[in-house]
Design a protein around this motif. Sequence first.
Motif, short mmCIF file in Angstrom:
data_model
loop_
_atom_site.label_atom_id
_atom_site.label_comp_id
_atom_site.label_asym_id
_atom_site.label_seq_id
_atom_site.Cartn_x
_atom_site.Cartn_y
_atom_site.Cartn_z
N LEU A 54 1.01 -1.19 0.20
CA LEU A 54 -0.33 0.25 -0.20
C LEU A 54 0.81 0.92 0.22
N ASP A 55 0.84 1.98 -1.11
CA ASP A 55 1.39 3.18 -0.95
C ASP A 55 0.88 4.41 -0.52
N VAL A 56 0.81 5.04 0.40
CA VAL A 56 0.05 6.01 1.02
C VAL A 56 -0.05 6.91 0.76
N GLY A 57 -0.91 8.15 -0.14
CA GLY A 57 0.07 9.40 -0.26
C GLY A 57 0.85 9.41 -0.97
N ARG A 64 4.31 4.31 -7.29
CA ARG A 64 4.02 3.17 -7.05
C ARG A 64 3.76 2.24 -8.97
N MET A 77 -2.93 1.99 -3.33
CA MET A 77 -2.69 3.61 -3.28
C MET A 77 -3.78 4.37 -2.66
N THR A 78 -3.15 5.20 -1.86
CA THR A 78 -4.57 6.14 -1.02
C THR A 78 -3.62 7.63 -1.62
N ASP A 79 -4.40 8.90 -1.42
CA ASP A 79 -4.37 10.17 -1.37
C ASP A 79 -5.35 10.27 -1.20
#
Length: 82
Positions: A54-57, A64, A77-79
């Motif tokens: 998981l790529d946060v931000g 990613r 990912m999340t942002d």
Amino acid sequence: MTIECRSPVSGVSFPAEFYDIAEDGHFWMQWRLAVALRIVVASGLRLARPLRALDVGGGAGRFRDQIERATQWQVDMTDLHL
């Protein structure tokens, strides 16, 4: 790519110019990937092992994409910035 909003979307102040310079060939993007891969290997994880991360931000998703090209990983990912 699917965008799934898990909470209400609100305005976030972020300089949009960053996305213009955040190309794979930019020295910062290359350096960040090299350092991240070095840390991953030093921690004992294998880049050839199919893992999920998981790529946060994650911003525009370029990091990613770099990680997915350099490994056998699937990266979500999340942002805050839609």
